[in-house]
Design a protein around this motif. Sequence first.
Motif, PDB file in Angstrom:
ATOM      1  N   LYS A 143      18.043  32.269   2.867  1.00 62.01           N
ATOM      2  CA  LYS A 143      18.242  30.768   3.396  1.00 62.01           C
ATOM      3  C   LYS A 143      19.674  30.707   4.613  1.00 62.01           C
ATOM      4  N   GLY A 144      20.002  31.992   4.742  1.00 61.37           N
ATOM      5  CA  GLY A 144      21.201  31.861   5.838  1.00 61.37           C
ATOM      6  C   GLY A 144      20.684  32.474   7.154  1.00 61.37           C
ATOM      7  N   LEU A 145      19.267  32.889   6.947  1.00 60.72           N
ATOM      8  CA  LEU A 145      18.827  33.427   8.484  1.00 60.72           C
ATOM      9  C   LEU A 145      18.542  32.414   9.286  1.00 60.72           C
ATOM     10  N   LYS A 146      18.328  32.788  10.654  1.00 64.59           N
ATOM     11  CA  LYS A 146      17.942  31.792  11.709  1.00 64.59           C
ATOM     12  C   LYS A 146      16.975  32.341  12.817  1.00 64.59           C
ATOM     13  N   GLY A 147      16.359  31.509  13.515  1.00 67.31           N
ATOM     14  CA  GLY A 147      15.542  31.994  14.440  1.00 67.31           C
ATOM     15  C   GLY A 147      14.046  32.472  13.808  1.00 67.31           C
ATOM     16  N   ARG A 148      13.357  33.512  14.687  1.00 65.56           N
ATOM     17  CA  ARG A 148      12.415  34.122  14.345  1.00 65.56           C
ATOM     18  C   ARG A 148      12.685  34.772  13.073  1.00 65.56           C
ATOM     19  N   THR A 149      13.663  35.485  12.588  1.00 65.07           N
ATOM     20  CA  THR A 149      13.688  35.846  11.534  1.00 65.07           C
ATOM     21  C   THR A 149      13.559  35.218  10.173  1.00 65.07           C
ATOM     22  N   LYS A 150      14.188  33.950  10.337  1.00 67.86           N
ATOM     23  CA  LYS A 150      13.979  32.900   9.207  1.00 67.86           C
ATOM     24  C   LYS A 150      12.467  32.736   8.849  1.00 67.86           C
ATOM     25  N   LEU A 151      11.631  32.911   9.845  1.00 65.76           N
ATOM     26  CA  LEU A 151      10.320  32.571   9.728  1.00 65.76           C
ATOM     27  C   LEU A 151       9.563  33.877   9.066  1.00 65.76           C
ATOM     28  N   LEU A 152      10.006  34.910   9.633  1.00 66.58           N
ATOM     29  CA  LEU A 152       9.468  36.208   9.496  1.00 66.58           C
ATOM     30  C   LEU A 152       9.627  36.810   8.240  1.00 66.58           C
ATOM     31  N   CYS A 194      17.841  40.266  -0.795  1.00 63.20           N
ATOM     32  CA  CYS A 194      18.064  39.040   0.228  1.00 63.20           C
ATOM     33  C   CYS A 194      17.711  37.766  -0.290  1.00 63.20           C
ATOM     34  N   GLY A 195      16.843  37.855  -1.307  1.00 66.23           N
ATOM     35  CA  GLY A 195      16.236  36.552  -2.031  1.00 66.23           C
ATOM     36  C   GLY A 195      16.988  35.715  -2.467  1.00 66.23           C
ATOM     37  N   LYS A 196      18.376  36.111  -2.919  1.00 67.98           N
ATOM     38  CA  LYS A 196      19.374  35.325  -3.558  1.00 67.98           C
ATOM     39  C   LYS A 196      20.683  35.581  -2.862  1.00 67.98           C
ATOM     40  N   PRO A 197      21.447  34.592  -2.930  1.00 74.42           N
ATOM     41  CA  PRO A 197      23.174  35.087  -2.504  1.00 74.42           C
ATOM     42  C   PRO A 197      23.700  36.261  -3.162  1.00 74.42           C
ATOM     43  N   GLY A 198      24.475  37.338  -2.503  1.00 75.16           N
ATOM     44  CA  GLY A 198      25.110  38.018  -3.462  1.00 75.16           C
ATOM     45  C   GLY A 198      24.560  39.584  -3.091  1.00 75.16           C
ATOM     46  N   TYR A 199      23.614  39.534  -2.232  1.00 75.57           N
ATOM     47  CA  TYR A 199      22.837  41.014  -1.823  1.00 75.57           C
ATOM     48  C   TYR A 199      22.911  41.832  -3.060  1.00 75.57           C
ATOM     49  N   ASP A 228      23.117  36.707  16.468  1.00 77.69           N
ATOM     50  CA  ASP A 228      22.491  37.779  15.228  1.00 77.69           C
ATOM     51  C   ASP A 228      21.629  36.594  14.202  1.00 77.69           C
ATOM     52  N   GLU A 229      20.459  36.792  14.093  1.00 77.55           N
ATOM     53  CA  GLU A 229      19.693  35.933  13.289  1.00 77.55           C
ATOM     54  C   GLU A 229      19.690  36.405  12.022  1.00 77.55           C
ATOM     55  N   ILE A 230      20.198  37.628  11.362  1.00 70.28           N
ATOM     56  CA  ILE A 230      20.460  38.120  10.214  1.00 70.28           C
ATOM     57  C   ILE A 230      21.892  37.966   9.681  1.00 70.28           C
ATOM     58  N   ALA A 231      22.895  38.572  10.255  1.00 77.87           N
ATOM     59  CA  ALA A 231      24.383  38.421   9.901  1.00 77.87           C
ATOM     60  C   ALA A 231      24.706  37.283  10.862  1.00 77.87           C
ATOM     61  N   THR A 232      24.249  36.003  10.084  1.00 76.73           N
ATOM     62  CA  THR A 232      24.932  34.730  10.442  1.00 76.73           C
ATOM     63  C   THR A 232      26.336  34.445   9.610  1.00 76.73           C
ATOM     64  N   GLU A 233      26.882  33.461  10.431  1.00 73.59           N
ATOM     65  CA  GLU A 233      28.397  33.355   9.589  1.00 73.59           C
ATOM     66  C   GLU A 233      28.187  33.018   8.274  1.00 73.59           C
ATOM     67  N   VAL A 234      27.264  32.312   7.807  1.00 73.34           N
ATOM     68  CA  VAL A 234      27.034  31.966   6.376  1.00 73.34           C
ATOM     69  C   VAL A 234      26.930  33.147   5.394  1.00 73.34           C
TER      70      VAL A 234
END
Length: 286
Positions: A143-152, A194-199, A228-234
Amino acid sequence: MSQFEAFNICCKDGYILSARFYSHSSNSPKSLPILICPATGITKQFYNSFATWLSEQGYNVLVFDFRGIGDSLHGPLSKSEASIVQWGQLDIPAAINALLNKTHAAKVLLLGHSAGGQLLGLAPNHEKVAKVVAVSGSSGHVKGLKGRTKLLAPLMFKAIFPIARMTIGYGPTNAIGMGENLPKDVARQWAEFCGKPGYVTNAIGKTVHEDFHHDIKTPITVVWSSDDEIATEVNVKDLLRLYPNTQTTMLELKPSEFNHKAIGHMLMFKKSHQNIWPLIEKQLNL
């Protein structure tokens, strides 16, 4: 030209990891060596130029392949029993000990890329790490991803990986441009964490029965890029909250400040982006 010593690391469970040791080539050697822990599905060769540069700055450097990846894959990928939890519980601790034995240093500096900087909370010998610099380190929460990675990512985690596990027996990440193909349990845990917060804390009580996150006093700095589409600030903040009892620092880079069009999740280690390397090296200072 890079020069390194190829050697093997034996983990507590007897698994053999393939590693490279870069001896410093400076008249002013640094007192603490650097352990480079790779990202998911990325081999030690990817870090060759960066490791060579670090050795020229006076550091002894070790980089290795996690079990099931690159030269640390023994036998068919579909038969590999490697997991991300094993990377944190067995591989990183063995690499820490190997580097200390080789250099006779008091502690190591851990420079982790993505997953390589996210697993110290599983390492029983975490106190042997003087500092962590996590490049593109985050929880990777979908849920914290962005861009193409958020879709993929949802497609990869919920469809591609489960189907591939039952058919070909591994995670086909190479076909979608995300590094080496992954052992099935690495792919499964990546999706789970990656499916939930907290890795990786999502595995506590399941596949993780020794959790050291609250024990860690080692300072942690995360260096990530605004694109970075994975390591976003959130997601960076989601990772650092797992270590409540140590000093944490966040350092966001903007590509334009370094005259780059992009940095993203992977480019900081490329020779094309070596003007960023002194900044990363500076973060290793205690």
